[in-house]
Write a protein that holds these residues in place. Sequence first.
Motif, PDB file in Angstrom:
ATOM      1  N   GLU A  65       0.832  -1.199   0.000  1.00 19.57           N
ATOM      2  CA  GLU A  65       0.000   0.000   0.000  1.00 19.57           C
ATOM      3  C   GLU A  65       0.870   1.254   0.000  1.00 19.57           C
ATOM      4  O   GLU A  65       0.605   2.190  -0.740  1.00 19.57           O
ATOM      5  N   GLU A  99       1.251   1.903  -3.742  1.00 15.85           N
ATOM      6  CA  GLU A  99       0.190   2.827  -4.131  1.00 15.85           C
ATOM      7  C   GLU A  99       0.584   4.264  -3.789  1.00 15.85           C
ATOM      8  O   GLU A  99       0.362   5.174  -4.567  1.00 15.85           O
ATOM      9  N   ARG A 169       1.653  10.466  -4.763  1.00  8.38           N
ATOM     10  CA  ARG A 169       0.988   9.303  -5.347  1.00  8.38           C
ATOM     11  C   ARG A 169       1.767   8.894  -6.602  1.00  8.38           C
ATOM     12  O   ARG A 169       2.154   9.717  -7.394  1.00  8.38           O
TER      13      ARG A 169
END
Length: 170
Positions: A65, A99, A169
């Motif tokens: 993640e 991510e 991101r």
Amino acid sequence: MSSLILSLDVSTTGTGWAIYGGSTLLQSGVSKPKQKSFYERAKAMASELKTIQLRAIQRHDKPFESIVIEQNTVMGPNQQTSIKIGIATGVILGRLLAEDIYFVNVSTWRKYWKFSYKDRSKKSMKKQAVDTVSVEFKKQVKDDEADAILIGSYFVNLGKDFGDLESHRN
């Protein structure tokens, strides 16, 4: 168990790393290749960390993640060292999967772990990290691995909820 999180303490000679599943420390270590140039060492660390990450994905059947990295806003011993650490960080991040990427300031995670600033020397800070991991995680490690463990633990237990973490991101 939730997704995996990789915590890194990047340097030009060795990178401490820790993998968390939720708030549980799953494994940790240090990548310390022997190549002569910092750039070649960074490439070797990136390859090793990528392999570690892929094995963890396979073993735990979970994606990564987040990656959390120590961001030291204070100039190191000199400007060239800071530039080299930035380059090494970029090379390493270019090979890894996650991510989100988060940067946490060194003083933020040290404050969370209640480090003493009576002696601000690098040696004192590294000793406090090793001692904290020994007490809190019952694990004997070297300083780079200790920092990665503590950065990751701060992040999974508290830091992710704070807006002062800088997020990028992928």
